[in-house]
Motif scaffolding. Structure first.
Motif, PDB file in Angstrom:
ATOM      1  N   MET A   1      26.104  22.068  -0.078  1.00 38.99           N
ATOM      2  CA  MET A   1      27.166  21.107  -0.386  1.00 38.99           C
ATOM      3  C   MET A   1      26.555  19.729  -0.618  1.00 38.99           C
ATOM      4  SD  MET A   1      30.473  20.110   1.873  1.00 38.99           S
ATOM      5  CE  MET A   1      31.299  18.561   1.608  1.00 38.99           C
ATOM      6  N   THR A   2      27.135  18.977  -1.566  1.00 39.68           N
ATOM      7  CA  THR A   2      26.680  17.611  -1.817  1.00 39.68           C
ATOM      8  C   THR A   2      27.829  16.635  -1.613  1.00 39.68           C
ATOM      9  OG1 THR A   2      27.198  17.729  -4.171  1.00 39.68           O
ATOM     10  CG2 THR A   2      24.953  18.349  -3.503  1.00 39.68           C
ATOM     11  N   MET A   3      27.483  15.385  -1.317  1.00 37.41           N
ATOM     12  CA  MET A   3      28.465  14.307  -1.232  1.00 37.41           C
ATOM     13  C   MET A   3      27.941  13.138  -2.063  1.00 37.41           C
ATOM     14  SD  MET A   3      29.705  14.169   2.706  1.00 37.41           S
ATOM     15  CE  MET A   3      30.229  15.613   3.607  1.00 37.41           C
ATOM     16  N   THR A   4      28.789  12.682  -2.985  1.00 39.18           N
ATOM     17  CA  THR A   4      28.430  11.597  -3.899  1.00 39.18           C
ATOM     18  C   THR A   4      29.515  10.530  -3.824  1.00 39.18           C
ATOM     19  OG1 THR A   4      27.390  13.218  -5.361  1.00 39.18           O
ATOM     20  CG2 THR A   4      27.896  11.060  -6.309  1.00 39.18           C
ATOM     21  N   ALA A   5      29.109   9.265  -3.863  1.00 44.83           N
ATOM     22  CA  ALA A   5      30.061   8.154  -3.833  1.00 44.83           C
ATOM     23  C   ALA A   5      30.222   7.568  -5.230  1.00 44.83           C
ATOM     24  CB  ALA A   5      29.565   7.075  -2.883  1.00 44.83           C
ATOM     25  N   LYS A   6      31.443   7.087  -5.523  1.00 42.40           N
ATOM     26  CA  LYS A   6      31.672   6.377  -6.784  1.00 42.40           C
ATOM     27  C   LYS A   6      32.834   5.408  -6.601  1.00 42.40           C
ATOM     28  CE  LYS A   6      34.560  10.034  -8.816  1.00 42.40           C
ATOM     29  NZ  LYS A   6      34.692  10.952  -9.952  1.00 42.40           N
ATOM     30  N   TRP A   7      32.792   4.323  -7.368  1.00 40.12           N
ATOM     31  CA  TRP A   7      33.867   3.338  -7.376  1.00 40.12           C
ATOM     32  C   TRP A   7      34.916   3.744  -8.392  1.00 40.12           C
ATOM     33  CZ3 TRP A   7      34.750  -0.450  -4.004  1.00 40.12           C
ATOM     34  CH2 TRP A   7      33.709  -0.832  -3.162  1.00 40.12           C
ATOM     35  N   GLN A   8      36.174   3.503  -8.046  1.00 41.77           N
ATOM     36  CA  GLN A   8      37.286   3.713  -8.960  1.00 41.77           C
ATOM     37  C   GLN A   8      38.130   2.439  -9.025  1.00 41.77           C
ATOM     38  OE1 GLN A   8      39.338   7.225  -7.442  1.00 41.77           O
ATOM     39  NE2 GLN A   8      38.200   8.517  -8.879  1.00 41.77           N
ATOM     40  N   VAL A   9      38.823   2.249 -10.145  1.00 40.35           N
ATOM     41  CA  VAL A   9      39.678   1.081 -10.347  1.00 40.35           C
ATOM     42  C   VAL A   9      41.041   1.530 -10.855  1.00 40.35           C
ATOM     43  CG1 VAL A   9      37.813  -0.571 -10.724  1.00 40.35           C
ATOM     44  CG2 VAL A   9      38.679   0.751 -12.645  1.00 40.35           C
ATOM     45  N   SER A  10      42.043   0.646 -10.654  1.00 39.19           N
ATOM     46  CA  SER A  10      43.398   0.962 -11.082  1.00 39.19           C
ATOM     47  C   SER A  10      44.145  -0.322 -11.413  1.00 39.19           C
ATOM     48  CB  SER A  10      44.135   1.703  -9.961  1.00 39.19           C
ATOM     49  OG  SER A  10      45.486   1.932 -10.294  1.00 39.19           O
ATOM     50  N   LYS A  11      45.044  -0.248 -12.372  1.00 34.14           N
ATOM     51  CA  LYS A  11      45.893  -1.403 -12.679  1.00 34.14           C
ATOM     52  C   LYS A  11      47.187  -1.369 -11.883  1.00 34.14           C
ATOM     53  CE  LYS A  11      48.322   0.569 -16.615  1.00 34.14           C
ATOM     54  NZ  LYS A  11      48.777   0.390 -17.964  1.00 34.14           N
ATOM     55  N   ASP A  12      47.561  -0.175 -11.355  1.00 29.42           N
ATOM     56  CA  ASP A  12      48.843  -0.046 -10.670  1.00 29.42           C
ATOM     57  C   ASP A  12      48.761   0.580  -9.275  1.00 29.42           C
ATOM     58  OD1 ASP A  12      48.299   2.606 -11.266  1.00 29.42           O
ATOM     59  OD2 ASP A  12      49.922   2.818 -12.712  1.00 29.42           O
TER      60      ASP A  12
ATOM     61  N   ALA B   1      32.090   3.148 -14.283  1.00 26.19           N
ATOM     62  CA  ALA B   1      30.702   3.473 -14.609  1.00 26.19           C
ATOM     63  C   ALA B   1      29.892   2.187 -14.724  1.00 26.19           C
ATOM     64  CB  ALA B   1      30.636   4.240 -15.922  1.00 26.19           C
ATOM     65  N   LEU B   2      28.612   2.284 -14.457  1.00 22.56           N
ATOM     66  CA  LEU B   2      27.722   1.152 -14.675  1.00 22.56           C
ATOM     67  C   LEU B   2      27.520   0.965 -16.176  1.00 22.56           C
ATOM     68  CD1 LEU B   2      25.123   1.892 -11.871  1.00 22.56           C
ATOM     69  CD2 LEU B   2      27.003   0.242 -11.823  1.00 22.56           C
ATOM     70  N   ALA B   3      26.953  -0.162 -16.563  1.00 25.37           N
ATOM     71  CA  ALA B   3      26.794  -0.490 -17.979  1.00 25.37           C
ATOM     72  C   ALA B   3      26.032   0.585 -18.749  1.00 25.37           C
ATOM     73  CB  ALA B   3      26.096  -1.839 -18.128  1.00 25.37           C
ATOM     74  N   ASN B   4      25.053   1.228 -18.115  1.00 27.07           N
ATOM     75  CA  ASN B   4      24.263   2.254 -18.798  1.00 27.07           C
ATOM     76  C   ASN B   4      24.851   3.655 -18.629  1.00 27.07           C
ATOM     77  OD1 ASN B   4      23.671   2.707 -16.141  1.00 27.07           O
ATOM     78  ND2 ASN B   4      21.445   2.611 -16.371  1.00 27.07           N
ATOM     79  N   ASN B   5      26.013   3.749 -17.977  1.00 27.51           N
ATOM     80  CA  ASN B   5      26.707   5.015 -17.743  1.00 27.51           C
ATOM     81  C   ASN B   5      25.855   6.034 -16.983  1.00 27.51           C
ATOM     82  OD1 ASN B   5      29.099   6.516 -17.863  1.00 27.51           O
ATOM     83  ND2 ASN B   5      28.383   7.647 -19.652  1.00 27.51           N
ATOM     84  N   ALA B   6      24.994   5.530 -16.120  1.00 30.15           N
ATOM     85  CA  ALA B   6      24.150   6.420 -15.321  1.00 30.15           C
ATOM     86  C   ALA B   6      25.000   7.229 -14.343  1.00 30.15           C
ATOM     87  CB  ALA B   6      23.115   5.606 -14.547  1.00 30.15           C
ATOM     88  N   ALA B   7      24.545   8.425 -14.023  1.00 27.71           N
ATOM     89  CA  ALA B   7      25.251   9.269 -13.059  1.00 27.71           C
ATOM     90  C   ALA B   7      25.118   8.685 -11.657  1.00 27.71           C
ATOM     91  CB  ALA B   7      24.663  10.675 -13.084  1.00 27.71           C
ATOM     92  N   ASN B   8      26.139   8.908 -10.834  1.00 25.21           N
ATOM     93  CA  ASN B   8      26.069   8.483  -9.439  1.00 25.21           C
ATOM     94  C   ASN B   8      25.088   9.380  -8.692  1.00 25.21           C
ATOM     95  OD1 ASN B   8      28.129   6.364  -9.395  1.00 25.21           O
ATOM     96  ND2 ASN B   8      29.499   8.024  -9.943  1.00 25.21           N
TER      97      ASN B   8
ATOM     98  N   ALA C   1      40.715  -1.664  -6.435  1.00 26.83           N
ATOM     99  CA  ALA C   1      39.455  -0.914  -6.429  1.00 26.83           C
ATOM    100  C   ALA C   1      39.387  -0.111  -5.143  1.00 26.83           C
ATOM    101  CB  ALA C   1      38.259  -1.861  -6.519  1.00 26.83           C
ATOM    102  N   ARG C   2      38.631   0.969  -5.191  1.00 26.09           N
ATOM    103  CA  ARG C   2      38.380   1.784  -4.000  1.00 26.09           C
ATOM    104  C   ARG C   2      37.084   2.548  -4.212  1.00 26.09           C
ATOM    105  NH1 ARG C   2      42.783   6.766  -4.521  1.00 26.09           N
ATOM    106  NH2 ARG C   2      41.736   7.848  -6.240  1.00 26.09           N
ATOM    107  N   LEU C   3      36.496   2.993  -3.119  1.00 27.75           N
ATOM    108  CA  LEU C   3      35.342   3.881  -3.195  1.00 27.75           C
ATOM    109  C   LEU C   3      35.808   5.265  -2.778  1.00 27.75           C
ATOM    110  CD1 LEU C   3      31.885   3.410  -3.177  1.00 27.75           C
ATOM    111  CD2 LEU C   3      32.442   4.844  -1.219  1.00 27.75           C
ATOM    112  N   VAL C   4      35.303   6.284  -3.451  1.00 30.43           N
ATOM    113  CA  VAL C   4      35.631   7.662  -3.100  1.00 30.43           C
ATOM    114  C   VAL C   4      34.349   8.450  -2.856  1.00 30.43           C
ATOM    115  CG1 VAL C   4      37.806   7.650  -4.388  1.00 30.43           C
ATOM    116  CG2 VAL C   4      35.741   8.488  -5.502  1.00 30.43           C
ATOM    117  N   ILE C   5      34.462   9.482  -2.044  1.00 26.90           N
ATOM    118  CA  ILE C   5      33.372  10.443  -1.823  1.00 26.90           C
ATOM    119  C   ILE C   5      33.802  11.748  -2.475  1.00 26.90           C
ATOM    120  CG2 ILE C   5      31.972  11.694  -0.128  1.00 26.90           C
ATOM    121  CD1 ILE C   5      31.600   8.696   0.052  1.00 26.90           C
ATOM    122  N   VAL C   6      32.912  12.324  -3.273  1.00 30.26           N
ATOM    123  CA  VAL C   6      33.215  13.559  -3.990  1.00 30.26           C
ATOM    124  C   VAL C   6      32.368  14.689  -3.415  1.00 30.26           C
ATOM    125  CG1 VAL C   6      33.301  14.685  -6.250  1.00 30.26           C
ATOM    126  CG2 VAL C   6      33.665  12.214  -6.074  1.00 30.26           C
ATOM    127  N   ASN C   7      33.041  15.788  -3.089  1.00 30.20           N
ATOM    128  CA  ASN C   7      32.390  17.004  -2.608  1.00 30.20           C
ATOM    129  C   ASN C   7      31.887  17.794  -3.810  1.00 30.20           C
ATOM    130  OD1 ASN C   7      31.816  19.535  -1.528  1.00 30.20           O
ATOM    131  ND2 ASN C   7      33.948  20.109  -1.289  1.00 30.20           N
TER     132      ASN C   7
END
Length: 143
Positions: free
Chosen positions: A56-67, A75-82, A112-118
């Motif tokens: 199993m892996t755990m990866t973090a990423k930032w998410q944004v929302s207008k509502d 994504a970062l400017a270069n669209n690199a994978a997390n 904004a929020r940070l999420v952990i993805v399984n």
């Protein structure tokens, strides 16, 4: 008049839990933040994960929302994978703790929020996470 930043917030809005029964791709979200209350450039997430299930892996990423309801991956400017924070080995794996800086572009969104993805395997109660935020809060009375 310029904004004044109050004392730093540490581990604000902390949430924790586990991935018991969560399948590949399941997202566990941190508390949503109103970015208008955060001094731009000061936001990071303090994240701890303990990934015990084999492969199993755990990866973090930032998410944004207008509502605050529809979330978009930031994504970062270069669209690199997390980068994966932890991979389970099926034995007693150490807890991994990181401070993960928010991209500056999150401040162009309402929330904004940070999420952990399984990833890869179905989680268990021993696959745990915690997410909190560190930042300087803007004092709106000084604008």
């Amino acid at each position: 008049m310029s904004a004044r930043a109050d004392a730093p917030k540490y581990n604000f809005g902390a949430v924790s839990g586990n991935f018991n029964g969560s399948t590949d791709g399941t997202v566990k979200a941190g508390t949503q933040l109103d970015t208008g209350r955060v001094l731009p450039g000061s936001l990071s997430a303090i994240v701890s994960v303990d990934c015990e299930t084999n492969t199993m892996t755990m990866t973090a990423k930032w998410q944004v929302s207008k509502d605050g309801t529809t979330w978009v991956d930031m994504a970062l400017a270069n669209n690199a994978a997390n980068v994966t924070l932890a991979t389970g080995t099926g034995s007693a794996d150490a807890t991994v703790t990181k401070a993960i800086v928010a991209p500056d572009a999150v401040f162009g969104w309402e929330y904004a929020r940070l999420v952990i993805v399984n990833g890869v395997a179905t989680g268990a109660t021993t696959d745990t996470y915690s997410i909190g935020y560190c930042y300087r809060d803007l004092d709106s009375a000084t604008f």
